[in-house]
Design a protein around this motif. Sequence first.
Motif, PDB file in Angstrom:
ATOM      1  N   GLY A   1      -3.515  -2.773 -21.825  1.00 30.34           N
ATOM      2  CA  GLY A   1      -2.448  -2.552 -20.853  1.00 30.34           C
ATOM      3  C   GLY A   1      -2.797  -1.484 -19.842  1.00 30.34           C
ATOM      4  N   ILE A   2      -3.486  -0.427 -20.281  1.00 33.76           N
ATOM      5  CA  ILE A   2      -3.885   0.646 -19.363  1.00 33.76           C
ATOM      6  C   ILE A   2      -4.859   0.122 -18.317  1.00 33.76           C
ATOM      7  CG2 ILE A   2      -5.184   2.806 -19.222  1.00 33.76           C
ATOM      8  CD1 ILE A   2      -3.960   3.592 -21.906  1.00 33.76           C
ATOM      9  N   VAL A   3      -5.851  -0.641 -18.746  1.00 31.41           N
ATOM     10  CA  VAL A   3      -6.863  -1.153 -17.802  1.00 31.41           C
ATOM     11  C   VAL A   3      -6.231  -2.115 -16.803  1.00 31.41           C
ATOM     12  CG1 VAL A   3      -8.949  -2.537 -17.610  1.00 31.41           C
ATOM     13  CG2 VAL A   3      -8.775  -0.803 -19.398  1.00 31.41           C
ATOM     14  N   VAL A   4      -5.399  -3.033 -17.293  1.00 32.04           N
ATOM     15  CA  VAL A   4      -4.781  -4.014 -16.387  1.00 32.04           C
ATOM     16  C   VAL A   4      -3.843  -3.331 -15.404  1.00 32.04           C
ATOM     17  CG1 VAL A   4      -3.261  -6.027 -16.271  1.00 32.04           C
ATOM     18  CG2 VAL A   4      -5.021  -5.909 -18.029  1.00 32.04           C
ATOM     19  N   SER A   5      -2.999  -2.425 -15.904  1.00 30.07           N
ATOM     20  CA  SER A   5      -2.081  -1.726 -14.992  1.00 30.07           C
ATOM     21  C   SER A   5      -2.840  -0.831 -14.025  1.00 30.07           C
ATOM     22  CB  SER A   5      -1.065  -0.903 -15.794  1.00 30.07           C
ATOM     23  OG  SER A   5      -1.703   0.136 -16.514  1.00 30.07           O
ATOM     24  N   GLY A   6      -3.943  -0.220 -14.487  1.00 29.28           N
ATOM     25  CA  GLY A   6      -4.740   0.618 -13.592  1.00 29.28           C
ATOM     26  C   GLY A   6      -5.361  -0.182 -12.463  1.00 29.28           C
ATOM     27  N   LEU A   7      -5.887  -1.363 -12.784  1.00 25.71           N
ATOM     28  CA  LEU A   7      -6.505  -2.196 -11.756  1.00 25.71           C
ATOM     29  C   LEU A   7      -5.475  -2.766 -10.789  1.00 25.71           C
ATOM     30  CD1 LEU A   7      -9.149  -4.152 -13.894  1.00 25.71           C
ATOM     31  CD2 LEU A   7      -9.594  -2.336 -12.229  1.00 25.71           C
ATOM     32  N   LEU A   8      -4.338  -3.259 -11.337  1.00 24.10           N
ATOM     33  CA  LEU A   8      -3.356  -3.939 -10.493  1.00 24.10           C
ATOM     34  C   LEU A   8      -2.486  -2.972  -9.718  1.00 24.10           C
ATOM     35  CD1 LEU A   8      -2.131  -6.847 -12.815  1.00 24.10           C
ATOM     36  CD2 LEU A   8      -3.764  -6.950 -10.931  1.00 24.10           C
ATOM     37  N   TRP A   9      -1.974  -1.939 -10.398  1.00 22.61           N
ATOM     38  CA  TRP A   9      -0.984  -1.065  -9.768  1.00 22.61           C
ATOM     39  C   TRP A   9      -1.633   0.099  -9.038  1.00 22.61           C
ATOM     40  CZ3 TRP A   9       3.839   1.174 -12.775  1.00 22.61           C
ATOM     41  CH2 TRP A   9       4.846   1.464 -11.848  1.00 22.61           C
ATOM     42  N   PHE A  10      -2.553   0.798  -9.710  1.00 24.41           N
ATOM     43  CA  PHE A  10      -3.202   1.941  -9.073  1.00 24.41           C
ATOM     44  C   PHE A  10      -4.302   1.500  -8.106  1.00 24.41           C
ATOM     45  CE2 PHE A  10      -1.300   3.781 -12.818  1.00 24.41           C
ATOM     46  CZ  PHE A  10      -0.866   5.017 -12.399  1.00 24.41           C
ATOM     47  N   GLY A  11      -4.883   0.339  -8.346  1.00 25.55           N
ATOM     48  CA  GLY A  11      -5.966  -0.123  -7.487  1.00 25.55           C
ATOM     49  C   GLY A  11      -5.516  -1.097  -6.416  1.00 25.55           C
ATOM     50  N   VAL A  12      -5.236  -2.331  -6.820  1.00 27.39           N
ATOM     51  CA  VAL A  12      -4.908  -3.395  -5.860  1.00 27.39           C
ATOM     52  C   VAL A  12      -3.682  -3.030  -5.032  1.00 27.39           C
ATOM     53  CG1 VAL A  12      -4.151  -5.797  -5.653  1.00 27.39           C
ATOM     54  CG2 VAL A  12      -5.986  -5.198  -7.249  1.00 27.39           C
ATOM     55  N   TYR A  13      -2.613  -2.606  -5.691  1.00 28.46           N
ATOM     56  CA  TYR A  13      -1.364  -2.343  -4.982  1.00 28.46           C
ATOM     57  C   TYR A  13      -1.537  -1.308  -3.875  1.00 28.46           C
ATOM     58  CZ  TYR A  13       3.301  -0.456  -4.117  1.00 28.46           C
ATOM     59  OH  TYR A  13       4.456   0.005  -3.508  1.00 28.46           O
ATOM     60  N   MET A  14      -2.179  -0.172  -4.197  1.00 23.30           N
ATOM     61  CA  MET A  14      -2.272   0.905  -3.209  1.00 23.30           C
ATOM     62  C   MET A  14      -3.134   0.517  -2.019  1.00 23.30           C
ATOM     63  SD  MET A  14      -2.399   4.431  -5.395  1.00 23.30           S
ATOM     64  CE  MET A  14      -1.087   4.858  -6.546  1.00 23.30           C
ATOM     65  N   VAL A  15      -4.261  -0.118  -2.263  1.00 26.32           N
ATOM     66  CA  VAL A  15      -5.155  -0.489  -1.161  1.00 26.32           C
ATOM     67  C   VAL A  15      -4.518  -1.580  -0.302  1.00 26.32           C
ATOM     68  CG1 VAL A  15      -7.401  -1.434  -0.547  1.00 26.32           C
ATOM     69  CG2 VAL A  15      -7.208   0.167  -2.456  1.00 26.32           C
ATOM     70  N   VAL A  16      -4.001  -2.623  -0.950  1.00 25.35           N
ATOM     71  CA  VAL A  16      -3.451  -3.765  -0.212  1.00 25.35           C
ATOM     72  C   VAL A  16      -2.196  -3.369   0.558  1.00 25.35           C
ATOM     73  CG1 VAL A  16      -2.447  -6.064  -0.474  1.00 25.35           C
ATOM     74  CG2 VAL A  16      -4.483  -5.440  -1.781  1.00 25.35           C
ATOM     75  N   LEU A  17      -1.347  -2.534  -0.039  1.00 23.47           N
ATOM     76  CA  LEU A  17      -0.143  -2.098   0.675  1.00 23.47           C
ATOM     77  C   LEU A  17      -0.510  -1.275   1.909  1.00 23.47           C
ATOM     78  CD1 LEU A  17       2.921  -1.877   0.868  1.00 23.47           C
ATOM     79  CD2 LEU A  17       2.792   0.153  -0.590  1.00 23.47           C
ATOM     80  N   ASN A  18      -1.490  -0.383   1.776  1.00 23.99           N
ATOM     81  CA  ASN A  18      -1.919   0.400   2.939  1.00 23.99           C
ATOM     82  C   ASN A  18      -2.394  -0.503   4.070  1.00 23.99           C
ATOM     83  OD1 ASN A  18      -1.380   2.731   1.519  1.00 23.99           O
ATOM     84  ND2 ASN A  18      -3.506   3.139   0.974  1.00 23.99           N
ATOM     85  N   GLN A  19      -3.144  -1.549   3.721  1.00 22.24           N
ATOM     86  CA  GLN A  19      -3.619  -2.489   4.732  1.00 22.24           C
ATOM     87  C   GLN A  19      -2.484  -3.344   5.275  1.00 22.24           C
ATOM     88  OE1 GLN A  19      -6.823  -2.732   6.066  1.00 22.24           O
ATOM     89  NE2 GLN A  19      -5.757  -4.080   7.510  1.00 22.24           N
ATOM     90  N   GLY A  20      -1.576  -3.763   4.396  1.00 16.01           N
ATOM     91  CA  GLY A  20      -0.466  -4.596   4.832  1.00 16.01           C
ATOM     92  C   GLY A  20       0.431  -3.903   5.828  1.00 16.01           C
ATOM     93  N   GLU A  21       0.652  -2.585   5.639  1.00 16.89           N
ATOM     94  CA  GLU A  21       1.507  -1.859   6.568  1.00 16.89           C
ATOM     95  C   GLU A  21       0.833  -1.638   7.924  1.00 16.89           C
ATOM     96  OE1 GLU A  21       3.469   1.601   5.239  1.00 16.89           O
ATOM     97  OE2 GLU A  21       4.240   0.698   3.413  1.00 16.89           O
ATOM     98  N   ARG A  22      -0.454  -1.921   8.019  1.00 18.99           N
ATOM     99  CA  ARG A  22      -1.128  -1.895   9.323  1.00 18.99           C
ATOM    100  C   ARG A  22      -0.945  -3.224  10.063  1.00 18.99           C
ATOM    101  NH1 ARG A  22      -6.742   1.305   9.808  1.00 18.99           N
ATOM    102  NH2 ARG A  22      -5.983   3.367   9.180  1.00 18.99           N
ATOM    103  N   GLU A  23      -0.657  -4.279   9.300  1.00 22.92           N
ATOM    104  CA  GLU A  23      -0.522  -5.605   9.897  1.00 22.92           C
ATOM    105  C   GLU A  23       0.913  -5.930  10.287  1.00 22.92           C
ATOM    106  OE1 GLU A  23      -3.100  -7.510  10.538  1.00 22.92           O
ATOM    107  OE2 GLU A  23      -4.566  -6.197   9.573  1.00 22.92           O
ATOM    108  N   VAL A  24       1.871  -5.393   9.540  1.00 22.99           N
ATOM    109  CA  VAL A  24       3.281  -5.678   9.808  1.00 22.99           C
ATOM    110  C   VAL A  24       4.038  -4.367   9.934  1.00 22.99           C
ATOM    111  CG1 VAL A  24       3.208  -7.877   8.567  1.00 22.99           C
ATOM    112  CG2 VAL A  24       3.882  -5.803   7.346  1.00 22.99           C
ATOM    113  N   ASP A  25       5.250  -4.448  10.480  1.00 29.73           N
ATOM    114  CA  ASP A  25       6.082  -3.261  10.616  1.00 29.73           C
ATOM    115  C   ASP A  25       6.648  -2.864   9.262  1.00 29.73           C
ATOM    116  OD1 ASP A  25       8.956  -4.598  10.395  1.00 29.73           O
ATOM    117  OD2 ASP A  25       7.705  -5.852  11.672  1.00 29.73           O
ATOM    118  N   ALA A  26       7.188  -1.665   9.207  1.00 26.94           N
ATOM    119  CA  ALA A  26       7.677  -1.126   7.937  1.00 26.94           C
ATOM    120  C   ALA A  26       8.830  -1.953   7.374  1.00 26.94           C
ATOM    121  CB  ALA A  26       8.124   0.329   8.130  1.00 26.94           C
ATOM    122  N   GLY A  27       9.707  -2.462   8.246  1.00 19.19           N
ATOM    123  CA  GLY A  27      10.834  -3.256   7.771  1.00 19.19           C
ATOM    124  C   GLY A  27      10.401  -4.530   7.085  1.00 19.19           C
TER     125      GLY A  27
END
Length: 329
Positions: free
Chosen positions: A74-100
């Motif tokens: 559970g630690i490895v999966v949550s670390g990869l998905l939440w701490f890894g994928v989520y943070m990087v992809v969200l940062n990029q996504g907010e560059r493509e679309v507005d905050a709303g």
Amino acid sequence: MDPVSSSRARRTALAAAAVSVVLWASAFVSIRSAGTAYSPGALALGRLLAGSLVLGCLLLARREGLPPRAAWPGIVVSGLLWFGVYMVVLNQGEREVDAGTAAMVVNTGPVLIVLLGVRFLGEKAPPRLLSGMALSLAGTVAVGLSLSDGGRAPVLGVGLCLLAAAGYAGGVVAQKPALRHAGALQVTTFGCLVGTVACLPFAPALVEEASRAPLSATLDMVYLGVFPTALAFTTWAYALARTPAGRMGATTYAVPALVVPMSWSVLGEVPGALTLAGGALCLAGVAVSRSRPRARGTVRGGAGARAGAGRADGAVSSRRPRPPGRRGP
């Protein structure tokens, strides 16, 4: 657990969840500020490095050591998905679309948490939870529409935000079983370290951008690591260990409502009537989803006790009094 201790534990878990929600709401403001100087991957890595440093020091100070073997999947999966994928992809996504638009799409995450929780954790989806989530989702849509640029968003940006929501939901559901075997600080610390290792390919970009970034942007990145990551993820794990994943996911619907006044005070973005109404709906939905139905057992028990007492009284009164002077049983 006695009722008093159970009630105290619920209040403590709710307070921990509230700390996480407030700090995550502040993260949206800091991400927008630091994102002007740091690329998505570099910002995620810098945030995770700061968080890992603080969490590691706390772990050593408390001498909690390594988590048990059963907690590591559970630690490895949550670390990869939440701490890894989520943070990087969200940062990029907010560059493509507005905050709303980003807020609308990412807040499909709690719905995914409920579905995944029912499927993999055996949790239930009571009517109050579903009703509250529907109310909060409507509020999120209202906030998103009021902040979006004419309601049009690139397909790439929407897709990235959906991927971020899926990573967030998967991370929460994977973290829940790990908390049965390890403490909140252990799960958070090593999950953050897993995410940090996954983001190490962005190290050259982080070094280059940090050399020319303004101090304010770097301080925002450090803030993201210390508070919305180290502190908020730990308090979240503490609350998640004591609360169903679906109900915890619904709590995050308060984030858009809190982002509105924070953006108003820090960034000078004055909210409109639709934004304020949407924020109120978000908070109302969270209140409904966190509420509990009134217990009827006490009422029925009281009625039964009274009925039983009545029958006992009747049994006593039905006995015939002994005639005077007669002895015997």
